[in-house]
Write an enzyme that holds these catalytic residues in place. Structure first.
Site, PDB file in Angstrom:
ATOM      1  N   GLY A  90      -0.010  -3.388  -2.883  1.00 35.69           N
ATOM      2  CA  GLY A  90       0.240  -3.308  -1.435  1.00 35.69           C
ATOM      3  C   GLY A  90       0.305  -1.848  -1.005  1.00 35.69           C
TER       4      GLY A  90
ATOM      5  N   ARG B 244       5.355   0.565   5.440  1.00 32.59           N
ATOM      6  CA  ARG B 244       6.674   0.861   6.016  1.00 32.59           C
ATOM      7  C   ARG B 244       7.388   2.010   5.306  1.00 32.59           C
ATOM      8  NH1 ARG B 244       8.449  -5.335   5.798  1.00 32.59           N
ATOM      9  NH2 ARG B 244       6.687  -5.332   4.359  1.00 32.59           N
TER      10      ARG B 244
ATOM     11  N   LYS C  31       3.741   2.645  -2.853  1.00 36.56           N
ATOM     12  CA  LYS C  31       5.165   2.299  -2.751  1.00 36.56           C
ATOM     13  C   LYS C  31       5.832   2.158  -4.111  1.00 36.56           C
ATOM     14  CE  LYS C  31       6.294  -1.903  -1.250  1.00 36.56           C
ATOM     15  NZ  LYS C  31       6.628  -2.934  -0.245  1.00 36.56           N
TER      16      LYS C  31
ATOM     17  N   GLY D 272      10.717 -14.533   3.025  1.00 41.97           N
ATOM     18  CA  GLY D 272      10.271 -15.921   3.119  1.00 41.97           C
ATOM     19  C   GLY D 272      11.473 -16.856   2.920  1.00 41.97           C
TER      20      GLY D 272
ATOM     21  N   ASN E 110      13.205 -16.211  -0.449  1.00 45.00           N
ATOM     22  CA  ASN E 110      12.312 -15.994  -1.581  1.00 45.00           C
ATOM     23  C   ASN E 110      12.418 -14.548  -2.054  1.00 45.00           C
ATOM     24  OD1 ASN E 110      10.147 -16.006  -3.391  1.00 45.00           O
ATOM     25  ND2 ASN E 110       8.641 -15.581  -1.774  1.00 45.00           N
TER      26      ASN E 110
ATOM     27  N   ALA F 225      29.022  46.780 -21.849  1.00 46.92           N
ATOM     28  CA  ALA F 225      28.855  46.241 -20.495  1.00 46.92           C
ATOM     29  C   ALA F 225      27.881  47.091 -19.682  1.00 46.92           C
ATOM     30  CB  ALA F 225      30.211  46.185 -19.796  1.00 46.92           C
TER      31      ALA F 225
ATOM     32  N   ARG G  93      23.949  53.542 -20.748  1.00 47.21           N
ATOM     33  CA  ARG G  93      24.697  53.777 -19.517  1.00 47.21           C
ATOM     34  C   ARG G  93      24.444  55.185 -19.043  1.00 47.21           C
ATOM     35  NH1 ARG G  93      30.612  51.793 -21.149  1.00 47.21           N
ATOM     36  NH2 ARG G  93      30.037  49.616 -21.271  1.00 47.21           N
TER      37      ARG G  93
HETATM   38  C1  UD1 Z   1       7.001 -10.985   0.018  1.00 50.60           C
HETATM   39  C2  UD1 Z   1       6.956 -12.519   0.071  1.00 50.60           C
HETATM   40  C3  UD1 Z   1       8.233 -13.016   0.757  1.00 50.60           C
HETATM   41  C4  UD1 Z   1       9.420 -12.546  -0.024  1.00 50.60           C
HETATM   42  C5  UD1 Z   1       9.398 -11.027  -0.211  1.00 50.60           C
HETATM   43  C6  UD1 Z   1      10.454 -10.621  -1.210  1.00 50.60           C
HETATM   44  C7  UD1 Z   1       4.599 -13.170   0.249  1.00 50.60           C
HETATM   45  C8  UD1 Z   1       3.538 -13.666   1.144  1.00 50.60           C
HETATM   46  N1  UD1 Z   1       5.783 -12.943   0.815  1.00 50.60           N
HETATM   47  O1  UD1 Z   1       6.992 -10.492   1.328  1.00 50.60           O
HETATM   48  O2  UD1 Z   1       8.232 -14.453   0.800  1.00 50.60           O
HETATM   49  O3  UD1 Z   1      10.616 -12.948   0.649  1.00 50.60           O
HETATM   50  O4  UD1 Z   1       8.133 -10.570  -0.726  1.00 50.60           O
HETATM   51  O5  UD1 Z   1      10.605  -9.229  -1.297  1.00 50.60           O
HETATM   52  O6  UD1 Z   1       4.374 -13.026  -0.932  1.00 50.60           O
HETATM   53  N2  UD1 Z   1       0.997  -6.751  -2.914  1.00 50.60           N
HETATM   54  C9  UD1 Z   1      -0.216  -6.617  -3.546  1.00 50.60           C
HETATM   55  N3  UD1 Z   1      -1.360  -6.947  -2.875  1.00 50.60           N
HETATM   56  C10 UD1 Z   1      -1.337  -7.373  -1.592  1.00 50.60           C
HETATM   57  C11 UD1 Z   1      -0.085  -7.475  -0.934  1.00 50.60           C
HETATM   58  C12 UD1 Z   1       1.058  -7.172  -1.632  1.00 50.60           C
HETATM   59  O7  UD1 Z   1      -0.263  -6.248  -4.718  1.00 50.60           O
HETATM   60  O8  UD1 Z   1      -2.423  -7.631  -1.050  1.00 50.60           O
HETATM   61  C13 UD1 Z   1       2.241  -6.377  -3.644  1.00 50.60           C
HETATM   62  C14 UD1 Z   1       2.972  -5.210  -3.017  1.00 50.60           C
HETATM   63  O9  UD1 Z   1       2.591  -3.987  -3.636  1.00 50.60           O
HETATM   64  C15 UD1 Z   1       4.420  -5.555  -3.312  1.00 50.60           C
HETATM   65  C16 UD1 Z   1       4.439  -7.064  -3.406  1.00 50.60           C
HETATM   66  O10 UD1 Z   1       3.111  -7.473  -3.602  1.00 50.60           O
HETATM   67  O11 UD1 Z   1       4.853  -5.001  -4.553  1.00 50.60           O
HETATM   68  C17 UD1 Z   1       5.029  -7.721  -2.160  1.00 50.60           C
HETATM   69  O12 UD1 Z   1       4.278  -7.354  -1.027  1.00 50.60           O
HETATM   70  P1  UD1 Z   1       4.960  -7.092   0.390  1.00 50.60           P
HETATM   71  O13 UD1 Z   1       3.876  -6.812   1.367  1.00 50.60           O
HETATM   72  O14 UD1 Z   1       6.061  -6.127   0.263  1.00 50.60           O
HETATM   73  O15 UD1 Z   1       5.540  -8.567   0.707  1.00 50.60           O
HETATM   74  P2  UD1 Z   1       6.726  -8.926   1.685  1.00 50.60           P
HETATM   75  O16 UD1 Z   1       6.247  -8.902   3.092  1.00 50.60           O
HETATM   76  O17 UD1 Z   1       7.922  -8.123   1.365  1.00 50.60           O
HETATM   77 CA    CA Z   2       8.284  -6.460  -0.072  1.00 45.59          CA
END
Ligand code: UD1
Ligand code: CA
Length: 463
Positions: A24, A28, A35, A151, A181, A417, A434
């Site tokens: 991801g 943010r 990240k 979630g 979740n 010193a 010195r």
């Molecule tokens: C996700 C969960 C949510 C849960 C939360 C917990 C989903 C759809 N939602 O939301 O239910 O409550 O985590 O923290 O899974 N990532 C990838 N590829 C992508 C998107 C994300 O590898 O295309 C990785 C990110 O690097 C990250 C993780 O997956 O480490 C979670 O992604 P993030 O976008 O933070 O999900 P949340 O919106 O937090």
């Molecule tokens: Ca997350």
């Protein structure tokens, strides 16, 4: 601390595999860096879930990274990385691990690289639940103080899991569900990729949500279950504020472990550890002490307040601070003492050696029992290259001396010193550089009389 990989179930090794998602963008975080490389306890956060899955017995592990994330691959090596071409959602990310998980894996753990605080015991409980109940999926749930963007876990009357609804797609009623979740799942290895292949992107974000596999598995007649864990294990890091909150939880754990291990922390809340800090028994740590990576502290060491210590080894009975800085390669042997406003870098202080006040000891060897006076500087750098200073056992370096490296001061030698020493001094010699001492009798009195001639009124009149 890194845990050794475990074989899991010894009869059928490596039945548990693991996928850690880190592709991801982490918008943010507002960062140039991926990240999952942001640090907790001075270590990239993605390494913590990897430790946890290995401690829980996972054999094969793979990390999913983005296409421009060579740094992620470097950070997790030797754990292999696979690339998700575009961040199209967590289900799409799992697809990138296809072919990386062997057919022998009966349970695949899926963790998010941005959820670093999860404990191995919790994962073990999930694996056990999945195997015992032959569930398609076991999801790790938690009840955060603010469910916000997590979630929501939707359960049936019997408490089993029916679906996960993303906050952005949830109804007002679903948003009131407190059970969330964490992102951690234990999935039946036989069906994992069939389930993720069935996920669509018809939702608020237009992404492939991994969370949809629960509803899909239920529609296929499989059962799903929830294991709950404490909220402080499952904080997901999406922003710098959440990064700081996770750091606080991590530090609290480290402080507790240090105290349980026999160290006294006079003000635990102000002591900051790195992931690999090792403290011996009966160590005392004063307030406002920061441990960078690579610090090993032996028994009965006293670290007084306001010290900054990194890459250093402190043997039994050493005393440091207050206000000392130990940089990488500082090696304090038994009973050595480093006092206030002393900086030590890449230097051995042999047993009982002392540098009690205001000194820089760098690229040096200080012999056993040697004494470094206040204001001593090892001049280790001439603007082009670094050089070493060697000080013999029992030598005495007078205050405000400059030792111009490379230079060797012999055993038991004395440096007067205020000296600048740029030639070797032999054992038992006295070295002194010195300027001549000049003293003119009554000269001070004459100067004072001249400067005050006419008295205070005349000086006032000049203004
Ligand atoms: C996700 C969960 C949510 C849960 C939360 C917990 C989903 C759809 N939602 O939301 O239910 O409550 O985590 O923290 O899974 N990532 C990838 N590829 C992508 C998107 C994300 O590898 O295309 C990785 C990110 O690097 C990250 C993780 O997956 O480490 C979670 O992604 P993030 O976008 O933070 O999900 P949340 O919106 O937090
Ligand atoms: Ca997350």
């Amino acid at each position: 601390m890194m845990q050794e990989p475990s074989d899991g179930d010894s009869a059928v090794p490596h039945r548990t595999a693991a996928v850690v998602l880190g592709a991801g963008k982490g918008e943010r975080m507002n960062s140039r860096f991926p990240k999952v490389l942001h640090r907790i306890g001075n270590r990239p956060m993605v390494l913590y879930p990897l430790d946890a899955v290995r401690a829980a017995g996972a054999g094969t592990c793979v990390v999913v990274a983005g296409p421009d994330m060579a740094e992620v691959a470097a950070a997790v090596a030797p754990v292999p990385t696979t690339v998700q071409a575009e961040p199209r959602g967590t289900a799409d990310a799992v697809k990138a691990a296809r072919g990386r998980i062997g057919p022998d894996a009966d349970t695949v753990l899926i963790l998010y690289g941005d959820t670093p605080l999860v404990r191995p015991q919790t994962l073990e409980a999930m694996i056990a639940r999945r195997r015992e109940g032959s569930h398609a999926i076991v999801v790790l749930g938690f009840r955060p103080a603010d469910p916000g963007g997590y979630g929501r876990l939707v359960r049936g009357g019997d408490g089993s899991l029916e679906a996960i609804v993303e906050a952005t797609d949830a109804s007002a009623e679903q948003r009131r569900v407190g059970l969330c979740n964490s992102g951690v799942m234990a999935v039946d290895g036989a069906v994992l990729f069939d389930l993720v292949d069935a996920v669509g992107s018809d939702n608020a974000k237009g992404e492939y949500y991994l969370t949809d596999i629960v509803g899909i598995a239920r529609r296929r007649g499989r059962t799903c279950s929830v294991v709950e864990a404490a909220a402080d294990e499952l904080l997901g890091i999406n922003s710098r504020e959440e990064l700081a909150a996770a750091e606080r939880i991590f530090q609290r754990r480290m402080r507790r472990a240090a105290m349980a291990g026999g160290a006294t922390l006079t003000d635990p809340g102000s002591v900051w550890f790195s992931y690999d800090t090792v403290l011996g028994r009966d160590v005392t740590v004063g307030p406002q002490v920061v441990f960078g990576p690579g610090v090993v502290v032996g028994d009965e060491v006293e670290i007084r307040g306001f010290c900054h210590i990194e890459g250093a080894t402190l043997d039994r009975g050493a005393t440091v601070g207050p206000f000392a800085r130990l940089r990488p390669g500082a090696d304090l042997q038994e009973g050595a003492r480093v006092g206030n406003f002393v900086e030590v870098k890449n230097a051995v202080m042999k047993s009982g050696a002392k540098a009690n006040h205001l000194a820089y000891v760098g690229d040096a060897e200080v012999g056993a029992g040697a004494n470094i006076g206040a204001g001593t500087i090892t001049c280790n750098y001439d603007g082009f290259r670094k050089a070493r200073t060697v000080i013999g056992d029992g030598a005495f370096i007078g205050s405000n001396s400059a030792l111009v490296a490379p230079v060797t001061i012999g055993e038991r030698a004395i440096v007067g010193a205020g000296s600048t020493i740029d030639r070797d001094v032999e054992a038992d010699a006295l070295a002194l550089t010195r300027a001549e001492h000049t003293a003119v009798p009554r000269a001070a009195e004459k100067i004072r009389r001249r400067k005050t001639a006419g008295g205070p009124e005349s000086r006032g009149a000049k203004k």
